[in-house]
Design a protein around this motif. Structure first.
Motif, short mmCIF file in Angstrom:
data_model
loop_
_atom_site.label_atom_id
_atom_site.label_comp_id
_atom_site.label_asym_id
_atom_site.label_seq_id
_atom_site.Cartn_x
_atom_site.Cartn_y
_atom_site.Cartn_z
N VAL A 125 -4.27 10.17 -4.17
CA VAL A 125 -3.01 9.64 -4.70
C VAL A 125 -1.94 10.72 -4.59
CG1 VAL A 125 -1.83 8.68 -6.71
CG2 VAL A 125 -4.24 8.13 -6.31
N THR A 185 -5.69 13.10 -7.76
CA THR A 185 -4.24 13.10 -7.59
C THR A 185 -3.77 14.51 -7.26
OG1 THR A 185 -2.14 12.47 -8.60
CG2 THR A 185 -3.72 13.58 -10.02
N GLN A 236 0.82 -1.20 0.00
CA GLN A 236 0.00 0.00 0.00
C GLN A 236 0.86 1.25 0.00
OE1 GLN A 236 -3.18 -0.05 -0.34
NE2 GLN A 236 -3.99 1.93 0.32
N ASN A 243 -2.35 7.08 -0.75
CA ASN A 243 -2.69 6.03 -1.70
C ASN A 243 -3.86 5.24 -1.15
OD1 ASN A 243 -2.66 4.27 -3.90
ND2 ASN A 243 -1.27 2.86 -2.86
#
Length: 837
Positions: free
Chosen positions: A581, A651, A524, A570
């Motif tokens: 992200v 993101t 992860q 994440n």
């Protein structure tokens, strides 16, 4: 272990500097009488306070006061009373003095004193850094607000990103999140600020004053203060020999808000103590467009206790507090035909029933909710060492944030973050050549974030250490005040690698020793070791052309290291409906802000103009990810693409940016009791890109507030009766322009229509025949026209079904409708009788 180290450090400071201050240091005495300028009558109960020393008194029935045993030094003394303009005097306590004061009816604070971002208490009008401050009277009249940030969100240059009525994050000149530091009595607040729906964990009933720095404050507070500072200040000590308290209750008509609070403070021979206990709850709020908005209710409990000592050597005040909030998690899902709100009842989420009217009108917290707890212990100390002062602020915080997002497994948290923070702040204040007020300081924090048992993991466990030495100097040349300083910051991250075990019903953290070879185990987070360094500084000047007109100018360089979310995120954050992200290659942000302002104060008119421009290198912001067809990417909790997934994927990106704007204010007051107040705030945020021409859809920055104007007609009734005193009434009008300068790329933001809001209120103090204040009442109405509107700064604007359908012309949730709040404060005095009484 860290707590023990900080405790030993605190005890060492107490021992060393209390010992250094022994030997009967020189002290001074200040006496005088306070009268009403209009008729010369004595004014009992006037607050006489020395902000630097957190010490003061109040005038007796003859308007007389005495401040004795005050440490040697030059300090500002502040005289204030409800309904009267505050007056300040600079007093040299190396000798005794007599100062008589005449107060005049006014709601304009022409001599406002601030303690935030300066070495010693300073009048705002002499401080080059753009600032504003509001006191207890202002906050009490904003009782309709659900939290302390909303109470100040309409001030010039200040706004808030909101997720319902109890979650608000401060925005200053278009910057927020990890770019604005929120302080509690000068101790920085830490509670996962990167999260969209993570509010400020502070009891609004415990705040009597708010001070705001509008612009880079990295010089005195380090990284994360690149956008400004909001300092929430608790009640000051009561006068010597007094034990004073109050009980208050608030009711809000829109969401049935019930807010109760009890406070009790005492002062005996320099020992000060106090406690505040509060509880509030609310149902789902409502508006004409949506009806009651499902999952916007909350329950909050708060408590704090403080004990301190004020002596000739200085002061030391120790405070402990707890914040405990249960907050429903809205998602905006609707029935496709009726547009009534629906709720998730199964993990598979293939069918959602309509929320019943009983549930919408309930105070009960639904299965899907947040549970946010913040425990805090901190000490504020100021030691007098000869002609110098040593300020020591030490703090410990434990923030526990859980988000319960599994409808069939209510006890399993989706998110479970445990953040422990130790803050330290040392400032040595002295004069060079008796004229240059100089401060040498060192501050920062150590932070540790742990991942508790949960199923979603948006950020990793990590350790962080901040340290920053600085020096600041202030000098006055007659009418000219100069101040400046420099600082060097260092922030180190140590992020831990993490692996997820996908073989169980819900994903869990893998704790074994062979993640690379174990089936159904995926990485992860990768390990992260980063250190960011940067210099910051400021230089400014205030020129008092006359007592009525002054000019200010300031230039500041700010520094901000990327947050852990921007570097390493994440995973999903259930409460925000976003899958984050990060990017570990980010560089730190650096900003250069120029401010200039002009301020006019005449007997019947007050006006100001403040302009700023802020150029930011390596500006970090979020943008939504689209698929090849141009649709927003929806994902499941593990990041797998799913058109009906619960999360939008975002993101972080980096670019050059410029934020510019300003504030105008005009207060026409033909009489001290009548005011027509007007203010305008304008902020433009522009994405300058990284070299190539920026497309139109990318040219503006996200979450920039639109043009906002505020007008208010206010009457402070000059005449009073034996029963009614300090009466006031106001009517307000707020205009918010349409926001068509929005970050349109990838569907991140959408156009927001303009709107107008009406407000009004009145209140005052009720006395009995013996002249005792029985209770105070405050009534406020907001959005009196019951306008249906969406704020550009509300995240609920984007909460709806993933595909709401073509019949829905304006998706998302609307803001609160009409709300009438009623607040009653019952003060009481249980002081022991004085000698001779």
């Amino acid at each position: 272990m860290k707590l023990k180290i900080f405790s030993l450090l605190y005890i060492l400071c107490l021992a060393v500097f209390a010992k250094a201050a022994t030997g009967d240091p020189p002290t001074g005495t200040l006496t005088g009488t306070v009268t009403d300028k209009a008729d010369g009558s004595p004014m009992p109960g006037v607050n006489v306070f020395i902000p630097d020393l957190k010490n003061g008194t109040s005038t007796n029935e003859k308007g007389q006061y005495t401040l004795s045993n005050i440490p040697n030094g030059v300090h500002i003394v502040q005289y204030s009373f409800v309904g009267y303009g505050t007056i300040t005097r600079t007093v040299d306590f190396s000798k005794s003095a007599v100062i008589d004061i005449q107060l005049q009816t006014s709601s304009i604070e022409t001599s406002e004193v601030v303690v935030t971002g300066v070495s010693k208490a300073t009048e705002i009008k002499r401080n080059p850094v753009p600032m504003l401050a509001v006191g207890k009277a202002f906050l009490e009249e904003r009782s309709a607000s659900g939290n302390v940030i909303d109470e100040i969100a309409t001030l010039p240059g200040v706004s808030a990103v909101t997720t319902g009525p109890n979650i608000s994050k401060p925005i200053i000149h278009g910057l927020g999140y990890n770019r604005v530091i929120t302080l509690m009595d000068g101790i920085r607040q830490e509670g996962q600020q990167w999260g969209d729906e993570h509010g400020i964990e502070v009891d609004q009933n415990s705040i009597d004053r708010v001070e705001v720095i509008k612009g880079p404050a990295s010089l005195t507070y380090g990284s994360d203060a690149i956008g400004g500072v909001v300092n929430l200040i608790s009640p000051q000590a009561v006068p010597e020999g007094k034990i004073l308290g109050s009980v208050q209750g608030i009711y809000g008509s829109n969401n049935g808000l019930l807010n109760g609070s009890f406070r009790l403070y005492g002062n005996n021979n320099g020992w000060t103590w106090g406690t505040i206990i509060s509880a509030k709850e609310a149902k789902d709020y409502q508006n004409q467009h949506d009806g009651r908005v499902w999952a916007t209710n909350f329950q909050e409990k708060d408590a704090r206790a403080t004990v301190g000592l004020n002596k000739s050597w200085g002061y030391s005040h120790l405070t402990a507090s707890v914040f405990d909030d249960l907050q429903a998690i809205p998602d905006g899902s609707r029935d496709s035909v009726t547009r009534q709100f629906t709720k998730q009842i199964t993990e598979a989420d293939v069918f959602r029933p309509i929320v019943s009217a009983a549930e919408l009108n309930s105070y009960g917290i639904p299965v899907l909710h947040q549970h946010v707890q913040l425990y805090r212990i901190y000490d504020n100390s100021n030691f007098n060492i000869g002609d110098a002062n040593l300020v020591v602020n030490l703090g410990y915080q434990y923030s526990h944030r859980r988000e319960f997002t599994h409808p069939e497994d209510a006890d399993i948290p989706g998110l479970n973050l445990e953040l422990t923070t130790y803050t330290y702040d040392f400032k040595y204040i002295f004069n060079i050549a008796d004229t240059y007020e100089t401060t040498i300081g060192l501050n920062g924090m150590y932070q540790s974030n742990a991942l508790g048992y949960s199923t979603d993991f948006p950020i990793p466990a990590y350790h962080q250490f901040d340290i920053g030495p600085f020096v600041a100097v202030k000098k006055t040349f007659g009418k000219l005040d100069l101040s400046g300083g420099v600082r060097e910051d260092s922030r180190s991250f140590n992020g831990q690698a993490a692996y997820i075990n996908n073989s169980t019903t819900f994903p869990t953290l893998y704790t074994g020793s062979n993640p690379g070879t174990t089936p159904n185990v995926t990485q992860q987070f990768a390990a992260l070791n980063k250190t960011f360094t940067g210099a910051s500084g400021s230089f400014g000047a205030t020129y008092n052309i006359s007592d009525a007109f002054l000019l200010k100018g300031n230039i500041a360089r700010g520094f901000r290291a990327p947050s852990i979310a921007e570097l390493s995120a994440n995973g999903p954050d259930p409460g925000s409906q976003i899958y984050h992200v990060g990017n570990s290659s980010f560089k730190p942000e650096f900003s250069t802000q120029e401010d200039i302002g002009a301020f006019l104060t005449l007997p019947n008119v007050s006006a100001s103009v403040e302009l700023f421009t802020n150029n930011i290198q390596n500006y970090i912001f979020q943008e939504q990810i689209l698929d090849a067809a141009g649709n927003a990417v929806r994902v499941d909790a593990d990041g797998t693409a799913d058109p009906n997934g619960p999360y939008s994927k975002f993101t972080y990106v980096q670019s050059k940016a410029r934020i510019a704007g300003g504030e105008l204010s005009l207060d026409i007051h033909p009489a001290p009791w009548l005011h027509f107040e007007n203010a305008m705030s304008l902020t433009y945020g522009t994405n300058l890109g990284t070299g190539a021409k920026v497309p139109d859809s990318l040219k503006y920055l996200p979450f920039i507030p639109p043009l906002h104007t505020h007008s208010e007609l206010r009457v402070n009734f000059k005449k009073s009766t034996k029963t009614l005193k300090n009466l006031y009434a106001f009517a307000g009008f707020d205009h918010y322009d349409a926001q068509n300068r929005f970050f349109a790329a990838y569907g991140t933001e959408t156009y927001t229509a303009g709107y107008n809001l009406l407000s009004a209120g009145f209140g005052g103090n009720v006395y009995n025949s013996a002249g005792k204040n029985i209770f105070n009442v405050f009534i406020e109405g907001t959005n009196l026209a019951n306008v249906n509107y969406q704020s550009n700064m509300s995240r609920l604007k984007y909460f709806d079904n993933a595909n709401p359908g073509p019949a829905v012309t304006t998706p998302g949730i609307f803001n609160m409708g009409r709300n009438i709040s009623f607040k009653i404060v019952v003060p009481f005095d249980v002081s022991p009788p004085t000698k001779g009484s």
